[in-house]
Design a protein around this motif. Structure first.
Motif, PDB file in Angstrom:
ATOM      1  N   GLY A 174      68.654 128.552   2.839  1.00  0.00           N
ATOM      2  CA  GLY A 174      67.774 128.313   1.778  1.00  0.00           C
ATOM      3  C   GLY A 174      66.408 128.188   2.148  1.00  0.00           C
ATOM      4  N   VAL A 175      65.845 128.740   3.333  1.00  0.00           N
ATOM      5  CA  VAL A 175      64.444 128.669   3.847  1.00  0.00           C
ATOM      6  C   VAL A 175      63.628 129.919   3.686  1.00  0.00           C
ATOM      7  CG1 VAL A 175      63.189 128.713   5.815  1.00  0.00           C
ATOM      8  CG2 VAL A 175      65.206 127.316   5.887  1.00  0.00           C
ATOM      9  N   ASP A 176      64.253 131.219   3.643  1.00  0.00           N
ATOM     10  CA  ASP A 176      63.759 132.351   3.331  1.00  0.00           C
ATOM     11  C   ASP A 176      62.556 132.699   3.732  1.00  0.00           C
ATOM     12  OD1 ASP A 176      65.910 133.154   1.492  1.00  0.00           O
ATOM     13  OD2 ASP A 176      65.094 132.404  -0.282  1.00  0.00           O
ATOM     14  N   ILE A 242      53.275 130.152  14.067  1.00  0.00           N
ATOM     15  CA  ILE A 242      54.355 130.762  13.185  1.00  0.00           C
ATOM     16  C   ILE A 242      55.028 129.548  12.559  1.00  0.00           C
ATOM     17  CG2 ILE A 242      56.049 132.530  13.159  1.00  0.00           C
ATOM     18  CD1 ILE A 242      53.523 133.603  13.489  1.00  0.00           C
ATOM     19  N   LEU A 243      55.546 128.725  13.545  1.00  0.00           N
ATOM     20  CA  LEU A 243      56.558 127.628  13.058  1.00  0.00           C
ATOM     21  C   LEU A 243      55.802 126.865  11.912  1.00  0.00           C
ATOM     22  CD1 LEU A 243      58.023 126.307  16.539  1.00  0.00           C
ATOM     23  CD2 LEU A 243      59.269 127.777  14.947  1.00  0.00           C
ATOM     24  N   ASP A 244      54.650 126.700  11.958  1.00  0.00           N
ATOM     25  CA  ASP A 244      54.005 125.739  10.971  1.00  0.00           C
ATOM     26  C   ASP A 244      54.024 126.484   9.662  1.00  0.00           C
ATOM     27  OD1 ASP A 244      53.369 123.827  12.721  1.00  0.00           O
ATOM     28  OD2 ASP A 244      51.480 124.394  13.215  1.00  0.00           O
ATOM     29  N   GLN A 245      54.434 127.495   9.734  1.00  0.00           N
ATOM     30  CA  GLN A 245      54.282 128.424   8.316  1.00  0.00           C
ATOM     31  C   GLN A 245      55.721 128.176   7.770  1.00  0.00           C
ATOM     32  OE1 GLN A 245      52.192 132.194   8.124  1.00  0.00           O
ATOM     33  NE2 GLN A 245      51.841 132.193  10.362  1.00  0.00           N
ATOM     34  N   GLY A 246      56.739 127.526   8.192  1.00  0.00           N
ATOM     35  CA  GLY A 246      58.004 127.264   7.731  1.00  0.00           C
ATOM     36  C   GLY A 246      59.152 128.198   8.123  1.00  0.00           C
ATOM     37  N   VAL A 247      59.137 128.888   9.315  1.00  0.00           N
ATOM     38  CA  VAL A 247      60.089 129.829   9.381  1.00  0.00           C
ATOM     39  C   VAL A 247      61.366 129.147  10.158  1.00  0.00           C
ATOM     40  CG1 VAL A 247      58.513 131.684   9.954  1.00  0.00           C
ATOM     41  CG2 VAL A 247      59.375 130.356  12.024  1.00  0.00           C
ATOM     42  N   ASP A 248      62.391 129.664  10.076  1.00  0.00           N
ATOM     43  CA  ASP A 248      63.739 128.948  10.681  1.00  0.00           C
ATOM     44  C   ASP A 248      64.423 129.770  11.624  1.00  0.00           C
ATOM     45  OD1 ASP A 248      64.867 130.532   8.585  1.00  0.00           O
ATOM     46  OD2 ASP A 248      66.402 129.175   8.387  1.00  0.00           O
TER      47      ASP A 248
END
Length: 372
Positions: A174-176, A242-248
């Motif tokens: 559900g992250v997309d 990159i992580l701060d942009q919400g990637v999983d």
């Protein structure tokens, strides 16, 4: 050299729940490591020089050295390995290998191309192999010296499968949103990033989803780079951005920089997963196994072993080797502990994608794909 029909498997079978690197005819070196067909010349001395990142990078340098170590043990010959900690050591290291009586010299990586060409031209009786570069400084489509064998990998094919898998995982969660960043902006790095982003796009096309990929723009060939292969604060900050942009799911491409990405992921503690490159990262570094979804592999060690064995037996052929999904030179690793958690049907989808890439039904390429 005749075309090898040896089937090289990366991973295990789908029956065991992982992706099989379907094998076929390719441009691999003739011989497999094992018993030598001919007595080895007592003067045969294979040697290797690394790019920066070191022999313990859990990636391309280490894979190459392990391939050399394996075949020298089997052949009963001694080798010499020199590590480069910076670009200004490439030339001196090659000079030292020449003066040490090396008869077959392997250089690890695109960055050593100019120095490899210079050394090969100055020492025409020594045979060379270079990983991840055609040694084609004059851009005429062939190595600039007749005694250099390029060992190349069309990694975009395997990275495409990796991108598809990352997108599937992220959508199921559900992250997309998935991401990637690299070390240096050179073809052996950006080819992974091209395939990854294209694989995400394929998943969206097939599923009608909108999984975002951040960190690399295929059309513009621009994105997030650390400027080197060191696991340092810069690499950690790049990963964090990159992580701060919400990637999983995060794909770091550049040897040890995965360590910095792993540290950033642990600090954030949101369950983001890594993807490995070159080697099977979950096996190569068990400290990150619990966060490594899958690895996009290049079978560098086998290519090195085979090329050295051929040279030891006097089978010198400088025709470039290109690793593909078809000949097992590239592929996905096992999903290890994540296999039982994968979205339903993903393994079958990846198998079908791989078959379609091999057959040519799906065209997967990168501006950084080997031109050999």
């Amino acid at each position: 050299m005749t075309i090898s029909t040896t089937k090289k498997l990366i991973g295990a079978t789908l029956a065991a729940g992982v992706i099989i690197a379907l094998a076929g005819c390719g441009q691999a070196p003739t011989s497999k490591p094992g018993g030598s067909d001919k007595p080895v010349d007592s003067k045969f001395k294979p040697c290797i020089v690394s790019d920066d990142g070191g022999w313990n990078d859990r990636s391309f340098n280490q894979s190459a050295k392990e391939g050399l170590d394996k075949i020298t043990k089997e052949l009963g010959v001694k080798s010499l390995e020199l590590q480069s900690d910076s670009a200004d050591q490439y030339g001196p290291n090659l000079e030292q290998l020449v003066s040490s009586g090396c008869t077959y010299i392997i250089t690890v990586g695109f960055n050593l191309s100019a120095d490899t060409i210079k050394s090969a031209k100055a020492n025409p009786k020594i045979n060379y192999a270079i990983i991840d570069d055609l040694a084609d400084g004059d851009q005429d489509g062939k190595p600039d010296a007749p005694n250099i064998k390029p060992l190349l990998f069309d990694t975009v094919q395997a990275a495409y499968l990796g991108g598809y898998a990352a997108a599937s995982w992220s959508h199921e969660a559900g992250v997309d949103k998935v991401g990637t960043f690299g070390g240096l902006q050179i073809p052996p790095v950006t080819i992974f990033m091209d395939g990854f982003v294209q694989g995400v796009a394929k998943y969206n096309e097939d599923k009608g989803t909108d999984v975002k990929s951040v960190g690399w723009d295929v059309a513009k060939q621009t994105g997030s780079m650390t400027g080197g292969f060191a696991a340092n604060d810069t690499a950690k900050q790049t990963a964090q951005a990159i992580l701060d942009q919400g990637v999983d799911v995060l794909l770091p491409v550049g040897g040890p920089i995965y360590q910095s990405a792993g540290a950033a992921i642990k600090a954030q503690n949101k369950g983001t997963l890594l993807m490995g490159v070159d080697s099977d990262l979950a096996v190569a570094d068990t400290s990150v196994a619990s966060m490594t979804l899958v690895s996009i592999q290049k079978n560098i060690g086998e290519a090195v072993s085979s090329a050295v064995k051929d040279a030891a037996e006097g089978k010198i052929d400088t025709t470039p080797y290109v690793g593909t999904l078809e000949n097992g030179g590239v592929g996905l690793s096992s999903f290890h502990e994540f296999e039982s958690k994968l979205p339903k049907g993903l393994l079958d989808e990846l198998k079908k994608l791989q078959e379609d890439i091999i057959s040519g039904k799906i065209k997967v390429t990168s501006v950084s794909s080997p031109k050999a």
